[in-house]
Write a protein that holds these residues in place. Structure first.
Motif, mmCIF file in Angstrom:
data_model
loop_
_atom_site.group_PDB
_atom_site.id
_atom_site.type_symbol
_atom_site.label_atom_id
_atom_site.label_comp_id
_atom_site.label_asym_id
_atom_site.label_seq_id
_atom_site.Cartn_x
_atom_site.Cartn_y
_atom_site.Cartn_z
ATOM 1 N N ILE A 55 -26.075 58.223 -48.352
ATOM 2 C CA ILE A 55 -26.390 59.608 -48.418
ATOM 3 C C ILE A 55 -25.047 60.401 -48.712
ATOM 4 O O ILE A 55 -25.235 61.359 -49.314
ATOM 5 C CB ILE A 55 -26.863 60.248 -47.045
ATOM 6 N N CYS A 56 -23.877 59.915 -48.025
ATOM 7 C CA CYS A 56 -22.718 60.618 -48.433
ATOM 8 C C CYS A 56 -22.348 60.389 -49.971
ATOM 9 O O CYS A 56 -21.987 61.305 -50.592
ATOM 10 C CB CYS A 56 -21.476 59.977 -47.695
ATOM 11 N N THR A 59 -24.910 62.601 -51.944
ATOM 12 C CA THR A 59 -24.559 64.063 -51.718
ATOM 13 C C THR A 59 -23.048 64.829 -52.241
ATOM 14 O O THR A 59 -23.266 65.763 -52.606
ATOM 15 C CB THR A 59 -24.984 64.364 -50.032
ATOM 16 N N CYS A 60 -22.496 63.917 -51.889
ATOM 17 C CA CYS A 60 -20.936 64.245 -52.111
ATOM 18 C C CYS A 60 -20.057 63.565 -52.722
ATOM 19 O O CYS A 60 -19.260 64.152 -53.701
ATOM 20 C CB CYS A 60 -20.255 64.451 -50.767
ATOM 21 N N TYR A 61 -19.813 62.205 -52.510
ATOM 22 C CA TYR A 61 -18.799 61.536 -53.265
ATOM 23 C C TYR A 61 -19.040 61.461 -54.769
ATOM 24 O O TYR A 61 -17.953 61.605 -55.257
ATOM 25 C CB TYR A 61 -18.782 60.145 -52.775
ATOM 26 N N CYS A 68 -17.137 67.581 -46.302
ATOM 27 C CA CYS A 68 -16.106 66.942 -45.203
ATOM 28 C C CYS A 68 -14.912 67.104 -45.403
ATOM 29 O O CYS A 68 -13.988 67.219 -44.331
ATOM 30 C CB CYS A 68 -16.402 65.424 -44.815
ATOM 31 N N CYS A 131 -22.310 66.091 -41.170
ATOM 32 C CA CYS A 131 -22.983 67.065 -41.514
ATOM 33 C C CYS A 131 -24.297 67.225 -40.993
ATOM 34 O O CYS A 131 -24.891 65.982 -40.796
ATOM 35 C CB CYS A 131 -22.728 67.652 -42.899
HETATM 36 S S1 SF4 Z 1 -20.797 66.493 -45.835
HETATM 37 FE FE1 SF4 Z 1 -19.760 64.484 -44.951
HETATM 38 S S2 SF4 Z 1 -21.108 63.812 -43.656
HETATM 39 FE FE2 SF4 Z 1 -22.436 65.329 -45.105
HETATM 40 S S3 SF4 Z 1 -23.371 64.326 -46.795
HETATM 41 FE FE3 SF4 Z 1 -21.265 64.937 -47.586
HETATM 42 S S4 SF4 Z 1 -19.638 63.453 -46.940
HETATM 43 FE FE4 SF4 Z 1 -21.468 63.102 -45.778
#
Ligand code: SF4
Ligand code: SF4
Length: 210
Positions: A55-56, A59-61, A68, A131
């Motif tokens: 998921i990280c 969603t983000c990487y 984060c 998160c």
């Molecule tokens: S904000 Fe942080 S914990 Fe949430 S999905 Fe993105 S990397 Fe993962």
């Protein structure tokens, strides 16, 4: 250079100056004192890699928009700095110092590089942050994972929350005794944490100097 960067640089330098004067025996004892904590950190890494990597990444990487790490001035405890320094190579520490000497646009953490976090053992606040979106997705699918995570959060307290003798407090005390002081020594300066220590009978009420 802003105050945050200066505090971080000073802490890194304090730790270096302290370590360089240790005998081999003293250094070994210090390494041993953080060994259990490092085991804990490996377990957290394992848990996060196994259950949150997907998921990280999604969603983000991939978008490089990790919520984060998108904030300047992340809280770092003095204990974080010590543990990281014990593990990091000189080259890695030089990289931390180099980014701290540059100005930051303020839209992301100063330590975030194109290849990820520059810390070798990232600050505990970062390590344990998840998160709500990620937690809801992962813990919603497998509720026992939520219990596993709670156990890891409890164990974190055993190293960082001073309602009992804890590693992060010991590390600060060790450096204070050697004449080093840092604003990152929150377990000796944060009114909230001092109250926790006072309640546990670990602090007599004398306000620590900053
Ligand atoms: S904000 Fe942080 S914990 Fe949430 S999905 Fe993105 S990397 Fe993962
Ligand atoms: S210290 Fe590392 S993990 Fe923490 S916010 Fe900065 S880049 Fe992200």
């Amino acid at each position: 250079m802003n105050a945050y960067h200066k505090e971080q640089i000073d802490a890194l330098r304090f730790v270096d100056r302290y370590l360089v004067n240790l005998s081999t025996f003293e250094r070994r004892a210090l390494d041993e004192s953080v060994a259990e904590y490092l085991d804990f950190r490996h377990e957290v890494d394992f848990f996060l890699n196994r259950y949150f990597c997907e998921i990280c990444s999604h969603t983000c990487y991939r978008s490089r928009l990790s919520a984060c790490c998108s904030r300047e001035g992340i809280i770092t405890f003095f204990g974080d700095v010590v543990v990281n320094r014990l593990v990091a190579t000189d080259d890695k520490v030089d990289k931390l110092l180099a980014v701290l000497r540059k100005s930051n646009d303020g839209f992301k953490c100063v330590y975030l590089s194109s290849s990820g976090c520059l810390w070798s053992v990232k600050p505990i606040v970062c390590q344990m942050y998840l998160c709500d979106r990620a937690k809801n997705k992962v813990f919603g699918q497998d509720s026992w994972l939520k219990d596993e995570w709670k156990l890891l959060e409890q164990r974190r307290k055993g190293f960082t929350w001073p309602d009992r003798p804890v590693l992060f407090d010991d590390l600060e005390s060790r450096f204070l005794k050697a004449g080093f002081q840092s604003p990152l020594m929150y377990l000796h300066s944060s009114p909230g944490l001092l109250r926790v220590k006072q309640k546990a009978g670990l602090y007599q009420g004398k306000r620590a100097k900053r």
